[in-house]
Structure formats: C-alpha cells, structure tokens
Motif scaffolding. Sequence first.
Motif, short mmCIF file in Angstrom:
data_model
loop_
_atom_site.label_atom_id
_atom_site.label_comp_id
_atom_site.label_asym_id
_atom_site.label_seq_id
_atom_site.Cartn_x
_atom_site.Cartn_y
_atom_site.Cartn_z
N THR A 177 -7.45 0.97 7.84
CA THR A 177 -6.64 1.46 9.07
C THR A 177 -5.02 1.42 8.93
N ASN A 178 -4.47 2.51 9.03
CA ASN A 178 -2.91 2.62 9.35
C ASN A 178 -2.62 1.98 10.44
N GLU A 179 -1.69 0.91 10.46
CA GLU A 179 -1.64 0.24 11.56
C GLU A 179 -0.71 1.13 12.63
N VAL A 180 0.21 1.93 12.13
CA VAL A 180 1.12 2.76 12.86
C VAL A 180 0.47 3.94 13.25
N THR A 181 -0.10 4.65 12.32
CA THR A 181 -0.61 6.06 12.90
C THR A 181 -2.09 6.10 13.44
N GLY A 182 -2.93 4.93 13.19
CA GLY A 182 -4.24 4.73 13.57
C GLY A 182 -4.95 5.63 12.73
N ALA A 183 -4.79 6.22 11.47
CA ALA A 183 -5.57 6.99 10.70
C ALA A 183 -6.49 6.03 10.22
N VAL A 184 -7.90 6.48 9.95
CA VAL A 184 -8.97 5.51 9.46
C VAL A 184 -9.51 6.28 8.14
N MET A 185 -9.70 5.40 7.37
CA MET A 185 -10.20 5.92 5.94
C MET A 185 -11.59 4.74 5.49
N PHE A 240 -8.65 2.91 -2.53
CA PHE A 240 -8.27 3.82 -1.36
C PHE A 240 -7.26 4.37 -2.00
N ARG A 241 -7.15 5.67 -2.47
CA ARG A 241 -6.25 6.33 -3.07
C ARG A 241 -5.28 7.24 -2.35
N LYS A 242 -4.13 7.73 -2.88
CA LYS A 242 -3.15 8.70 -2.12
C LYS A 242 -2.72 8.21 -0.71
N LEU A 243 -2.29 7.12 -0.79
CA LEU A 243 -1.93 6.42 0.35
C LEU A 243 -0.34 6.29 0.58
N SER A 244 0.19 6.47 1.78
CA SER A 244 1.76 6.37 1.87
C SER A 244 2.29 4.88 1.98
N VAL A 245 3.46 4.65 1.95
CA VAL A 245 3.90 3.42 2.33
C VAL A 245 3.80 3.11 4.04
N GLY A 246 3.50 1.81 4.14
CA GLY A 246 3.20 1.45 5.42
C GLY A 246 2.32 0.29 5.50
N SER A 247 1.97 -0.07 6.84
CA SER A 247 1.27 -1.10 7.30
C SER A 247 -0.39 -0.92 7.71
N ILE A 305 -1.60 -5.49 5.85
CA ILE A 305 -1.20 -5.32 4.39
C ILE A 305 0.05 -4.38 4.31
N ASN A 306 1.09 -4.97 4.03
CA ASN A 306 2.38 -4.12 3.99
C ASN A 306 2.63 -3.31 2.39
N LEU A 307 2.28 -2.11 2.61
CA LEU A 307 2.14 -1.47 1.32
C LEU A 307 3.40 -0.77 0.84
N GLN A 308 4.05 -1.26 -0.07
CA GLN A 308 5.44 -0.65 -0.57
C GLN A 308 4.84 -0.21 -2.31
N GLU A 309 3.92 -0.93 -2.83
CA GLU A 309 3.66 -0.46 -4.17
C GLU A 309 2.05 -0.64 -4.37
N SER A 310 1.36 0.20 -5.06
CA SER A 310 0.16 0.12 -5.31
C SER A 310 -0.32 -1.47 -5.49
N THR A 311 -1.53 -1.87 -4.84
CA THR A 311 -1.71 -3.18 -4.84
C THR A 311 -3.28 -3.44 -5.12
N LYS A 312 -3.52 -4.81 -5.30
CA LYS A 312 -4.89 -5.15 -5.46
C LYS A 312 -4.89 -6.37 -4.71
N VAL A 313 -5.79 -6.15 -3.50
CA VAL A 313 -6.10 -7.30 -2.60
C VAL A 313 -6.75 -8.39 -3.09
#
Length: 269
Positions: free
Chosen positions: A209-217, A229-236, A254-262
């Motif tokens: 879930t994008n914590e700002v927009t509420g978009a769910v994948m 999860f691919r084709k993501l934008s910078v965000g929380s 999860i503060n996404l600035q660069e592609s990441t392995k959690v």
Amino acid sequence: MKVFIVDVAKCNGCYSCQLVCKDEHVDNDWTPYAKPQPDTGHFWMKVHEKVHGQVPKVKLEYVAAPCMHCDDAPCIKVAKDKAVYKRKDGLVIIDPQKAKGQQQIVDVCPYDAIYWNEDSQLPQKCTGCAHLVDEGREPRCVDACATGALQFGEESDFKELIAQAEVMKPEYGLQPRVYYLNLPKLFIAGEVYDPELDECLSGAVITLTNEVTGAVMRETTDHFGDYWFRKLSVGSYSLKVSKEGYQDFTMPGINLQESTKVPDIALTK
C-alpha cells in the motif's frame, strides 16, 4: 520529422551503439555537421548502466542516451551567430565552424549530452548521423542494434509507440525527440518462509500500500517464496503478508528511494 525510439527492455547491454558511434566519428570529418570526435572522453551515444536492488533481488538495466534533439533546445538559445540549429527533419546540429570557442553550449545542456573538444575548442555531440540520414540511411547506432532496442524514422510512422512512450526528464519541458519505452522503474522484492519448517512459503498474499496515495497492489509468492512489486514510484509504502494457517505480518514505513530487497519475512503459525 525524425525521432529515435529506445526500448530499454530490449537492450542487452552489448554497447554496440556506443562503439559504432566512436567508429563513425573518431578520425572522420563530417563537415558541415561535425568535426572528428576525440579518441577518448566523448560518448555521443552513451549507454548508462545501473544496478537496481540488492543481492539476490537484483536487476541490471541499460539505457542508451544520445542527444535528445529537443524541439525547445537550450543549446540553440545560448549559441551565438546561430551556431546551433534544428534541421527541417528535427535533428539538432552544432555548426563546427560557427561554434568554435562557445563553451556555454556545453554548459547549458541539462542532459549532459554535449562535450567539449579541448584540442579543437569545439562543443560536440550526436548529430543523428545527419551525413548518413542525408543519404537515406539510418544512424550507425540504430543500424548496429542487434535486438531492435533502437529505432529511427519518421514521427508519423511511430505514432503508436510514441503514445506508449515517455521522454527523459519531462519536467525540463524541452520536448525531446528521443522517446523511451520501458524506462527503469523502482521495485520492492523479498521472500517469505516458515522458520519452523525452514522452507520457503508459496501462495502467501503480499499486499503493498502506498501510504500517501492509498494505492494498493497485490502479489502472491511463487514456489521459492519470492515476490516482486515492479514499476513503483518514489514514496512511502507498507507491506502486509497473509497466508492461511499463519499469523499476518505487517511492515510499515518502507521509504522507497531506490529499488530494494526487504528483509526475509518469517511467518509463524
């Protein structure tokens, strides 16, 4: 009007476009379009290589970048004596006679696509191989591309692809004539496992879930417990893992600035 189409997904990083550009322009004088390119330091077609993510969730991507041949090119605006001009077919050319000594032409390019030739005191860049285009041929980089990642031709012939494409740094508002398909985007990836059984868990439902927009994948883990999860934008983002017979697991912030392995996620019953 001519355009370049670059499909990043088709590029395998062979660097042929970069190499043949050197072959075409080093030691070759293509006046009135360009003086010879120096042996080193210039990459009028440059392949940018970037590693996304962390081992073992890694993607390696290549992005070919020539001059963008902008319709609203800043290099044209700062050039004195019309030393930079746009041809009727859309290619932007630096006049090697008029541009001598005009280093401001290099400095103004936001794409860093213009180089300074210290020996000749000239700004230089990709010409779209205008000397070949005049003969009805393709630019060398396009001709050498074995995978079809590079295409060149009339804008009208590429309408469908352009409609799906994007340009590099659209916020600059320069109307570049190089269009990109499948530009690299960010991803979040990881693995889910059962610590008691010491086994990967397939079939777990991962909700992002994008914590700002509420978009769910949503994704489901494969036989190796992996998810992407691919084709993501910078965000929380926040992540939730659910599987029948196991307790839910959540990972917020999860503060996404660069592609990441959690970190690997252990589900308990």
